[in-house]
Write an enzyme that holds these catalytic residues in place. Structure first.
Site, short mmCIF file in Angstrom:
data_model
loop_
_atom_site.label_atom_id
_atom_site.label_comp_id
_atom_site.label_asym_id
_atom_site.label_seq_id
_atom_site.Cartn_x
_atom_site.Cartn_y
_atom_site.Cartn_z
N CYS A 189 -2.56 8.65 2.80
CA CYS A 189 -2.45 8.13 1.43
C CYS A 189 -3.73 8.38 0.66
O CYS A 189 -3.69 8.62 -0.55
CB CYS A 189 -2.10 6.65 1.46
N GLU B 240 0.88 -1.17 0.00
CA GLU B 240 0.00 0.00 0.00
C GLU B 240 0.91 1.22 0.00
O GLU B 240 1.52 1.53 1.00
CB GLU B 240 -0.88 -0.07 1.26
#
Ligand code: NDP
Length: 458
Positions: free
Chosen positions: A266, A232
């Site tokens: 993010c 990720e």
């Protein structure tokens, strides 16, 4: 700087830690492998009881833990409390749902494969390494650990070097809930030590949340040893506003999407792509709201934006803005380093971006919003997809056909319609392109670190 708590509000080093010796690392891997063997033989019911007990401990300690998070990485205290509560909730969720997510699944027509019965079952892999970042020092870890442990795996944590006290807290949390010793272990090591840990045959798989270079390195080491990896790696998410949107609501939400966690998320909306018909109204409202944010000490409940977690992170963000300014961009708000201690950066809105600017391609990991004008939906989509990332996205429209068109064409792991991206334990989370691969959360997340065993019976 080695492994240390450096308070980003003051810039002062509060506590330093010796990294674990190689003997200590070996002992911890052995403990983790031993715990994995024991966990494999436990029932879901047993593991759920331990997980629920650990969730209770976490919830009870929410205030002190939240303060620790804020001191280590600078997020506003209310957001730290929310992070602890969200983590406890995810632990309860996996305690309650893991068994159903991993239940045996029979083939409806076993005769088609010449069997009397055929089915699949999920089994744990063993010790799984988690390389984790500092931006959600608790949540990022728990969203790996809760499903991994409920599946019967053990966890080894290599946390970011600037959140060692959070890492040490996590080292004992699950054991305090009743899990066997070694079920979850922290390794106080630098990034350079990860290769050896991952090469160890007792470590079966790896998950990493962080930057692209770290992800590329860890995934290639995993590939060398043919081990499963989940990555990720962040994003540069588009937030598209079309003419049918409620502009005031979109602008207010855009601010929250950009500055949550001091802009270091993010899944933050980072590039705001606005149809030309509503661009001026949106830009004025958005820039004003960004300029009005209260920046300051994150332990003060009035503060809306605290410091960046590290000096280097703040300086890199400032460089991105300077690069855009030098190449002709307009700064509609902020664009300055406040004259104070700590690693602060003013909430900033940059407009008039051109493709030669670093802000167009790179992730702005802090409270800096890029504003784009699009003449039609095709141009909005082109800008949205021109990044190498593909984590999430948001579209504001009340036109059903337009909504479906964006849904089909946005290159991202998620699309949020008339809202901002949030991670929910009930929804899979992850990206495409250079945002990584694999999924966290929901049923898909717990299945990543399992062996899906196919059974055929004559
Ligand atoms: P990093 O990717 O460097 O750090 C994340 C984790 O990976 C840390 O535990 C770090 O350890 C470790 N790590 C770093 N390099 C390696 C390596 N080569 N091998 C193994 N492990 C490694 O992130 P930064 O903190 O430096 O942030 C840089 C940028 O990364 C941000 O500006 C942002 O763009 C992105 N990022 C994205 C996040 C997300 O949520 N997706 C979270 C954090 C950062 P150590 O701390 O010891 O270096």
């Amino acid at each position: 700087m080695g492994i240390a708590t450096v308070n980003p509000t003051t810039g002062l080093t509060e506590k330093e830690f010796e990294p674990h010796s190689s003997e200590e690392v070996q002992a911890r891997i052995a403990e983790s492998a031993g715990a994995a063997a024991r966990l494999r033989a436990t029932t879901y019911e047993q593991r759920a009881a331990w997980m629920l007990a650990a969730a209770e401990i976490l919830a009870d300690e929410a205030n002190s833990l939240a303060e620790l998070i804020t001191v280590e990485m600078g997020k506003p205290i209310a957001q730290s409390v929310a992070e602890v509560q969200k983590s406890a909730k995810a632990m309860r969720y996996y305690a309650e749902n893991a068994e159903a997510f991993l239940a045996d699944s029979p083939l409806q027509d076993p005769a088609a494969v010449g069997a009397s019965q055929a089915w699949t079952r999920y089994e744990p892999l063993g010790a799984v390494l988690a390389v984790m970042p500092w931006n959600y020092p608790l949540w990022q870890v728990i969203r790996f650990a809760a499903p991994a442990l409920m599946a019967g795996n053990s966890g080894l944590l290599k946390h970011a070097s600037n959140v060692p006290q959070a890492a040490i807290y996590l080292d004992t949390l699950f054991e305090r809930g009743g899990f066997p010793a070694g079920s979850f272990r922290t390794l106080l090591i630098g990034g350079g030590e990860v290769a050896d840990v991952l090469a160890d045959p007792r470590v079966k798989a790896v998950t990493l949340t962080g930057s692209e270079p770290a992800g590329r390195s860890v995934a290639s080491i995993a590939a060398d040893h043919v081990k499963k990896a989940v990555l990720e790696l962040g994003g540069s998410d588009p937030f598209i506003v079309m003419p049918t949107a409620d502009i005031a609501e979109a602008a207010a939400t855009a601010v929250r999407a950009r500055i949550n966690n001091n802009g270091q998320s993010c899944i933050a909306g980072k590039r705001f792509i606005v149809h030309t018909d509503v661009y001026d109204a949106f830009a004025a409202e958005f820039a004003q709201r960004m300029a009005d944010l209260v920046v300051g000490d994150p332990l003060d409940p009035q503060t809306e934006v605290g410091p960046l977690a590290t000096r280097s992170g703040r300086d890199e963000l400032a460089e991105l803005v300077e690069d855009a300014r030098d190449r002709g961009a307009q700064i509609l708000a902020g664009g300055t380093i406040p004259d104070s201690k700590g690693f602060f950066y003013a909430p900033t809105v940059v407009a008039g971006l051109t493709d030669d600017m670093r802000l167009v391609q790179e992730e702005a990991f802090g409270p800096v919003a890029s504003l784009y004008r699009a003449n039609d939906r095709e141009e909005a989509l082109r800008i949205a997809n021109q990044t190498s990332f593909g984590l999430s996205s948001a579209v504001w429209t009340r036109d059903a056909a337009e909504e479906e068109w964006f849904l089909q064409n946005l290159e991202a792991g998620a699309v949020f319609i008339n809202g901002m991206t949030v991670s929910y334990q009930e929804l899979p989370f992850g990206g495409i392109k250079r945002s990584g691969f694999g999924r966290e959360l929901a049923a898909e997340g717990i299945r990543e670190f399992c062996n899906l065993k196919t059974v055929w019976k004559a």
